[in-house]
Design a protein around this motif. Structure first.
Motif, PDB file in Angstrom:
ATOM      1  N   GLU A   3      51.875  28.302  69.779  1.00 26.94           N
ATOM      2  CA  GLU A   3      51.428  29.058  68.038  1.00 26.94           C
ATOM      3  C   GLU A   3      52.246  28.939  67.212  1.00 26.94           C
ATOM      4  OE1 GLU A   3      48.361  31.474  68.491  1.00 26.94           O
ATOM      5  OE2 GLU A   3      47.071  30.043  70.332  1.00 26.94           O
ATOM      6  N   ALA A   4      53.483  29.706  66.993  1.00 26.64           N
ATOM      7  CA  ALA A   4      53.951  29.769  65.890  1.00 26.64           C
ATOM      8  C   ALA A   4      55.352  29.075  65.273  1.00 26.64           C
ATOM      9  CB  ALA A   4      55.672  30.931  66.491  1.00 26.64           C
ATOM     10  N   ALA A   5      56.020  28.354  66.745  1.00 21.43           N
ATOM     11  CA  ALA A   5      56.291  27.006  66.392  1.00 21.43           C
ATOM     12  C   ALA A   5      55.686  25.748  65.708  1.00 21.43           C
ATOM     13  CB  ALA A   5      56.791  26.336  68.136  1.00 21.43           C
ATOM     14  N   ASN A   6      54.228  25.238  66.596  1.00 25.26           N
ATOM     15  CA  ASN A   6      53.400  24.179  64.955  1.00 25.26           C
ATOM     16  C   ASN A   6      52.716  25.117  64.139  1.00 25.26           C
ATOM     17  OD1 ASN A   6      52.637  22.019  67.171  1.00 25.26           O
ATOM     18  ND2 ASN A   6      52.925  23.959  68.438  1.00 25.26           N
ATOM     19  N   SER A   7      53.034  25.784  63.402  1.00 21.26           N
ATOM     20  CA  SER A   7      52.555  26.676  62.239  1.00 21.26           C
ATOM     21  C   SER A   7      53.516  26.726  61.383  1.00 21.26           C
ATOM     22  CB  SER A   7      52.165  27.981  62.520  1.00 21.26           C
ATOM     23  OG  SER A   7      53.176  28.768  62.971  1.00 21.26           O
ATOM     24  N   THR A   8      52.860  26.428  59.983  1.00 21.79           N
ATOM     25  CA  THR A   8      53.721  25.652  59.014  1.00 21.79           C
ATOM     26  C   THR A   8      54.820  27.060  59.170  1.00 21.79           C
ATOM     27  OG1 THR A   8      51.946  26.524  57.538  1.00 21.79           O
ATOM     28  CG2 THR A   8      52.048  23.941  58.093  1.00 21.79           C
ATOM     29  N   ASN A   9      54.403  27.893  59.299  1.00 22.18           N
ATOM     30  CA  ASN A   9      54.974  29.479  58.596  1.00 22.18           C
ATOM     31  C   ASN A   9      55.639  30.328  59.999  1.00 22.18           C
ATOM     32  OD1 ASN A   9      52.869  30.916  59.939  1.00 22.18           O
ATOM     33  ND2 ASN A   9      52.383  31.751  58.550  1.00 22.18           N
ATOM     34  N   THR A  35      62.484  31.269  61.656  1.00 26.73           N
ATOM     35  CA  THR A  35      62.702  31.473  60.150  1.00 26.73           C
ATOM     36  C   THR A  35      62.233  30.081  59.724  1.00 26.73           C
ATOM     37  OG1 THR A  35      65.178  30.401  60.992  1.00 26.73           O
ATOM     38  CG2 THR A  35      64.596  32.857  59.956  1.00 26.73           C
ATOM     39  N   GLN A  36      61.797  30.197  58.673  1.00 24.59           N
ATOM     40  CA  GLN A  36      61.113  28.836  58.125  1.00 24.59           C
ATOM     41  C   GLN A  36      62.047  27.269  58.288  1.00 24.59           C
ATOM     42  OE1 GLN A  36      57.967  30.120  55.332  1.00 24.59           O
ATOM     43  NE2 GLN A  36      57.888  31.919  56.377  1.00 24.59           N
ATOM     44  N   ASP A  37      62.686  27.481  57.932  1.00 31.09           N
ATOM     45  CA  ASP A  37      64.456  26.591  57.659  1.00 31.09           C
ATOM     46  C   ASP A  37      64.124  26.057  59.492  1.00 31.09           C
ATOM     47  OD1 ASP A  37      65.156  28.901  58.933  1.00 31.09           O
ATOM     48  OD2 ASP A  37      67.303  27.981  57.988  1.00 31.09           O
ATOM     49  N   LEU A  38      63.469  26.462  60.252  1.00 36.75           N
ATOM     50  CA  LEU A  38      63.971  25.466  61.440  1.00 36.75           C
ATOM     51  C   LEU A  38      62.594  24.689  61.916  1.00 36.75           C
ATOM     52  CD1 LEU A  38      65.153  28.314  64.193  1.00 36.75           C
ATOM     53  CD2 LEU A  38      66.891  27.419  62.724  1.00 36.75           C
ATOM     54  N   SER A  39      63.285  23.807  62.758  1.00 34.65           N
ATOM     55  CA  SER A  39      62.379  22.886  62.863  1.00 34.65           C
ATOM     56  C   SER A  39      61.330  22.662  64.531  1.00 34.65           C
ATOM     57  CB  SER A  39      62.651  21.304  63.622  1.00 34.65           C
ATOM     58  OG  SER A  39      63.569  21.253  64.259  1.00 34.65           O
ATOM     59  N   LEU A  40      60.188  22.410  64.447  1.00 31.04           N
ATOM     60  CA  LEU A  40      59.370  22.970  65.505  1.00 31.04           C
ATOM     61  C   LEU A  40      60.219  22.953  66.911  1.00 31.04           C
ATOM     62  CD1 LEU A  40      55.618  21.039  66.495  1.00 31.04           C
ATOM     63  CD2 LEU A  40      57.424  21.939  67.912  1.00 31.04           C
ATOM     64  N   GLN A  41      60.855  21.904  66.835  1.00 31.56           N
ATOM     65  CA  GLN A  41      61.217  22.172  67.673  1.00 31.56           C
ATOM     66  C   GLN A  41      62.850  23.091  68.550  1.00 31.56           C
ATOM     67  OE1 GLN A  41      60.736  20.426  71.061  1.00 31.56           O
ATOM     68  NE2 GLN A  41      61.610  21.609  72.112  1.00 31.56           N
ATOM     69  N   GLN A  42      63.536  23.388  67.738  1.00 32.41           N
ATOM     70  CA  GLN A  42      64.391  24.548  67.153  1.00 32.41           C
ATOM     71  C   GLN A  42      63.255  26.168  67.086  1.00 32.41           C
ATOM     72  OE1 GLN A  42      66.075  23.559  62.949  1.00 32.41           O
ATOM     73  NE2 GLN A  42      67.476  22.982  64.410  1.00 32.41           N
ATOM     74  N   CYS A  43      62.928  26.260  66.774  1.00 33.48           N
ATOM     75  CA  CYS A  43      62.063  27.426  66.522  1.00 33.48           C
ATOM     76  C   CYS A  43      61.281  27.874  67.918  1.00 33.48           C
ATOM     77  CB  CYS A  43      60.787  27.053  66.143  1.00 33.48           C
ATOM     78  SG  CYS A  43      59.519  28.606  66.036  1.00 33.48           S
ATOM     79  N   SER A  44      60.754  26.830  68.897  1.00 35.19           N
ATOM     80  CA  SER A  44      60.611  25.897  70.213  1.00 35.19           C
ATOM     81  C   SER A  44      61.085  27.352  71.251  1.00 35.19           C
ATOM     82  CB  SER A  44      59.562  25.447  70.366  1.00 35.19           C
ATOM     83  OG  SER A  44      59.403  25.169  72.101  1.00 35.19           O
ATOM     84  N   ASP A  45      62.773  26.321  70.970  1.00 35.10           N
ATOM     85  CA  ASP A  45      63.959  26.382  71.617  1.00 35.10           C
ATOM     86  C   ASP A  45      64.487  27.929  71.864  1.00 35.10           C
ATOM     87  OD1 ASP A  45      63.595  23.921  72.517  1.00 35.10           O
ATOM     88  OD2 ASP A  45      65.410  23.936  71.261  1.00 35.10           O
ATOM     89  N   CYS A  46      64.411  28.441  70.551  1.00 32.36           N
ATOM     90  CA  CYS A  46      64.662  30.155  69.360  1.00 32.36           C
ATOM     91  C   CYS A  46      64.054  30.965  70.943  1.00 32.36           C
ATOM     92  CB  CYS A  46      64.639  30.327  68.842  1.00 32.36           C
ATOM     93  SG  CYS A  46      65.521  31.345  68.256  1.00 32.36           S
ATOM     94  N   LEU A  47      62.952  30.863  70.164  1.00 31.26           N
ATOM     95  CA  LEU A  47      61.362  31.348  70.995  1.00 31.26           C
ATOM     96  C   LEU A  47      61.596  31.819  72.888  1.00 31.26           C
ATOM     97  CD1 LEU A  47      58.790  31.105  68.685  1.00 31.26           C
ATOM     98  CD2 LEU A  47      60.474  32.887  69.013  1.00 31.26           C
ATOM     99  N   ASN A  48      61.689  30.690  73.143  1.00 34.40           N
ATOM    100  CA  ASN A  48      61.678  30.509  74.759  1.00 34.40           C
ATOM    101  C   ASN A  48      62.980  31.054  75.416  1.00 34.40           C
ATOM    102  OD1 ASN A  48      59.326  29.466  75.202  1.00 34.40           O
ATOM    103  ND2 ASN A  48      60.517  26.912  75.240  1.00 34.40           N
TER     104      ASN A  48
END
Length: 504
Positions: free
Chosen positions: A173-179, A201-214
């Motif tokens: 949900e975080a990776a898919n949200s705007t914030n 951080t909000q400068d990451l893309s959806l995929q980057q955020c997903s990879d970081c959190l995983n």
């Protein structure tokens, strides 16, 4: 991805306080800080640009309602350019974000003053800068692990399974949200709730955020297996879980007066009455020799009741201790222990292998086994007002649970395992008074773990109907009220706690 054991620093955050603790939540330090070994010259252009950057981050913490801001200060030469950003937790109020970023930039200015790159984490925010552009780039080093001192006491595998499913969904949900933020809760039992939070951080893309959190989630089994709470901190993302509501469900401040728990009799620090609360006798034992040893043990405890710090002793196979509240006079401690030994002798009749008795001013326990230095959470006594239909506001529960968690940590780190705190103001008219105490035989980590277990397992946060109550364990006690129930004029006694007597 294989786990790199050299990537992480393991944190053991210690808060040092005098022998008797007065908690001050605003004085709590950052969670983690990393300053690079690469250094600027003190009078260099890059150092001047860094000061300008940190000032801009601090000044923009108020203007940015979404809790994220990045900036670049260009130098005449590319080597003098500096890049920086801050990220506040989306659920924190704007003034808390502002204060957190201000504290962070001030700490970076003093503790990492000449470092070319640094990152600092607090509960409410993260601030980072570098002489190299890192915007829109996923970074997982340096990384830090932190964990709750309390363990999952039963069915750990079921808990870890629920945690894995919930935090993965929260990350999605975080990776898919705007914030790039999400918080989620799931019921663990009828009275316990699991709370999870993930953020990038909000400068990451959806995929980057997903990879970081995983990647952060993949570290949980290594860092926090079997723990009631834990977190992984990266420069680009972070995750956290607890058994108490450490985040706000909404970003609104509490409204109106908070419901207060009502008691038939309201005690205060001025009460001369030791205040009997409850007791428990368990495991019949009709051994005549044990009865004789137990009678001697209880006499020894009563005879040493002049020490408010507590006393522990052994008589054959009988082990016992008592602990008084340190804010009461020695004469009240002595009276409380006398009442406790008299009542436990009368009500348990020396016919039980174990017993514990609690008063407002003290508690006492004995057993036919050596329990010294062990955290014991049962039997327990709780006095809390529960209401499934009208629980307290989620923002109040969040503020209260976080303050109790701070007190739990600080209590473990005081010499005498005793802390009082009145720093939490819910509004202009209501202040929360908190007292945490452990038996003096517990270590720093064991004491904090005992009180953390109270917060995570004994307080059903989703159905807490009012502010006020207490939970009593054999090894620790925690109480919080909207009225003053302890002496605010604590003074440190001239001598520390006496050494335990030799075992006989």
């Amino acid at each position: 991805m294989a786990w790199n054991p050299w990537k992480f620093f393991f944190l053991c955050i210690i808060f040092f306080h005098p022998a008797i603790g007065k908690a001050k939540g605003a004085d709590l330090p950052h969670l983690a800080l990393d300053c690079s070994e690469e250094r600027n010259n003190d009078n260099s252009t890059s150092q001047a640009n860094l000061r300008t950057l940190l000032s801009s981050l601090s000044s923009n913490a108020t203007a940015n309602a979404n809790g994220f801001y990045n900036n670049t200060i260009l130098g005449t030469n590319s080597s003098d350019t500096v890049y920086g950003l801050f990220m506040c937790r989306v659920d924190v109020l704007s003034h808390a974000c502002k204060d957190c970023v201000a504290n962070a930039t001030q700490t970076l200015s003093s503790d990492c003053s000449l470092s070319k790159s640094s990152v600092i984490w607090y509960d409410e925010c993260m601030v980072r800068y570098s002489d190299r552009s890192f915007f829109s780039t996923m970074n997982t080093t340096p990384g830090y692990w932190l964990w709750n001192a309390a363990n999952i006491s039963s069915n750990s595998s079921s808990f870890m399974s629920l945690l894995a499913n919930t935090i993965r969904e929260t990350a999605r949900e975080a990776a898919n949200s705007t914030n790039r933020y999400s918080a989620k809760q799931e019921n663990l039992t009828e009275s316990q709730t699991l709370y999870c939070l993930t953020q990038c951080t909000q400068d990451l893309s959806l995929q980057q955020c997903s990879d970081c959190l995983n990647e952060a989630i993949s570290d949980i089994p290594t860092c926090c297996n079997g723990k009631q709470g834990g977190r992984v901190l990266y420069p680009s993302c972070n995750i956290r879980y607890e058994l108490y509501p450490f985040y706000r469900v909404t970003d609104e401040a509490p409204e109106g007066l908070v419901p207060e728990t009502k008691y038939e009799h309201t005690d205060s620090e001025y009460s001369e009455d030791p205040g009997y609360i409850s007791h428990n006798c368990s495991n019949n034992k009709l051994d005549a020799d044990f009865k004789s040893k137990l009678r001697t043990l209880l006499f020894d405890l009563s005879s040493n009741a002049t020490s408010r710090y507590g006393f522990q002793t052994q008589e054959g196979t009988a082990y016992g201790l008592f602990r008084c509240r340190i804010d009461i006079p020695a004469r009240l401690c002595e009276q409380c222990i006398k009442n406790a030994t008299d009542r436990i002798t009368s009500d348990c009749g020396l016919a039980y292998a174990e017993a514990v008795i609690w008063y407002n001013h003290c508690w006492l326990r004995y057993s036919d086994r050596n329990f010294f230095s062990a955290v014991e959470t049962s039997p327990r006594f709780g006095n809390l007002n529960m209401s499934n239909s009208s629980p307290i506001q989620s923002s109040v529960a969040s503020e209260l649970s976080n303050q109790l968690a701070k007190v739990a940590t600080m209590t473990g780190n005081t010499d005498n395992k005793f802390v009082t705190d009145e720093s939490l103001r819910l509004n202009d008219k209501q202040r929360v008074y908190i007292l945490g105490q452990c038996s003096s035989d517990l270590s720093t980590n064991s004491c904090s773990g005992c009180l953390s277990d109270v917060i995570g397992t004994a307080i059903p946060w989703s159905s807490l109907g009012s502010v006020g109550g207490r939970v009593l364990y054999p090894s620790c006690i925690l109480r919080f009220e909207l009225f003053q129930f302890y002496d605010l004029t604590l003074t440190t006694p001239s001598a520390g706690p006496p050494p335990s007597p030799g075992m006989t």
